[in-house]
Design an enzyme around this catalytic site. Structure first.
Site, PDB file in Angstrom:
ATOM      1  N   ASN A  59       0.504 -14.112  15.972  1.00 51.47           N
ATOM      2  CA  ASN A  59       1.257 -12.862  15.968  1.00 51.47           C
ATOM      3  C   ASN A  59       2.508 -13.050  15.118  1.00 51.47           C
ATOM      4  OD1 ASN A  59       2.668 -14.493  17.826  1.00 51.47           O
ATOM      5  ND2 ASN A  59       3.161 -12.777  19.170  1.00 51.47           N
ATOM      6  N   HIS A  60       3.135 -11.932  14.738  1.00 51.70           N
ATOM      7  CA  HIS A  60       4.199 -12.022  13.722  1.00 51.70           C
ATOM      8  C   HIS A  60       5.401 -11.203  14.157  1.00 51.70           C
ATOM      9  CE1 HIS A  60       5.622 -13.468  10.042  1.00 51.70           C
ATOM     10  NE2 HIS A  60       4.967 -12.740   9.173  1.00 51.70           N
ATOM     11  N   LEU A  61       6.466 -11.913  14.556  1.00 54.08           N
ATOM     12  CA  LEU A  61       7.684 -11.258  15.031  1.00 54.08           C
ATOM     13  C   LEU A  61       8.780 -11.231  13.983  1.00 54.08           C
ATOM     14  CD1 LEU A  61       8.035 -13.095  18.475  1.00 54.08           C
ATOM     15  CD2 LEU A  61       6.634 -11.099  17.933  1.00 54.08           C
ATOM     16  N   GLU A 130      -1.823  -9.470  11.733  1.00 55.11           N
ATOM     17  CA  GLU A 130      -1.184  -8.154  11.777  1.00 55.11           C
ATOM     18  C   GLU A 130      -0.747  -7.710  10.383  1.00 55.11           C
ATOM     19  OE1 GLU A 130       1.281  -7.866  15.841  1.00 55.11           O
ATOM     20  OE2 GLU A 130       1.442  -9.824  14.845  1.00 55.11           O
TER      21      GLU A 130
END
Length: 245
Positions: A59-61, A130
């Protein structure tokens, strides 16, 4: 596993293998730099295959996700990185570290072949399915990781980041000094290898299976760590990007 995909290597020999020296020998220095800023805790590293090809799907924050993955993954990983990051003084460093530039706005056969070459030789590729930094909830998963899994049979290991961006901060910000960062490696998913030519239906089916698996692993990671994700990043005008849209 490597033997089952080595036949693909002749298809990608025109693309050189990304550099590896800094990838292997610079990780300890990068790890030390990150640890000066953040308190990083790793979970589930035993789930990562010790050898053979592997796809890390994260995931990419925020901007720190790539460096944390590069520094702390149990194995050296060639990370697929947006081509814009290779413009300017950072570009030579990223290339020397074996990272793979990707044109996010057009079909990019060079990036695909680079990934296939790395995987065909039994190494690790990292991808952010994402496609952009956001809230990290994996609401959308693009087909790239599913395609690579279909093409190679490489297991896909979910990587779930917590704490790499603070709530209410912009997508290019780093957390405050001393911030706690948790990285959870989920259960690997193996997608049955499909010979070329692979159809859109095959890719879409694999993408849907991978998306569901990532969401389950994210839910498990939240329970394991007791942490939540930071919500949408802040826009340049001070409101959340989700609200701005």
């Amino acid at each position: 596993m490597t033997n089952t995909i080595s036949s693909q290597l002749h298809l990608v020999r025109s693309v050189p293998h990304p550099p590896t020296w800094l990838l292997y020998h610079g990780r300890s220095r990068l790890r030390a730099l990150v640890q000066r800023r953040c308190d990083v805790t790793l979970h589930g590293t035993v789930r990562v295959p010790a050898e053979g090809p592997v796809l890390f799907a994260a995931n990419h924050l925020g901007v720190l996700d790539g460096p944390v993955l590069a520094a702390f993954a149990p194995r050296p990983v060639h990370i697929v990185t947006k081509a814009e990051m290779f413009v300017g003084p950072l570009g030579p460093l990223l290339r020397a570290a074996g990272q793979i530039p990707l044109d996010r706005f057009h079909y990019d056969p060079g990036a695909i072949k680079s990934c296939l070459r790395v995987l065909s030789e039994g190494h690790a590729v990292g991808i952010f399915p994402e496609g952009v930094r956001g809230d990290g909830e994996l609401r959308t998963v693009r087909p790239g990781a599913a395609y690579l899994a279909l093409a190679t049979g490489a297991p896909v290991v979910p990587v779930l980041f917590f704490g790499t961006r603070a709530p209410g901060r912009g997508r290019s910000t780093v957390p405050a000094a001393g911030a706690a960062v948790d990285v959870v490696y989920g259960e690997p998913l193996v997608v049955s290898r499909a010979p070329w030519p692979r159809t859109r239906t095959q890719v879409e089916n694999a993408r849907a299976v991978l998306h569901a698996h990532l969401l389950r692993q994210l839910a498990d990671a939240k329970r394991l760590t007791g942490r939540s994700l930071p919500g949408p990043p802040r826009s340049r005008h001070g409101s959340s990007e989700e609200q701005a849209r």
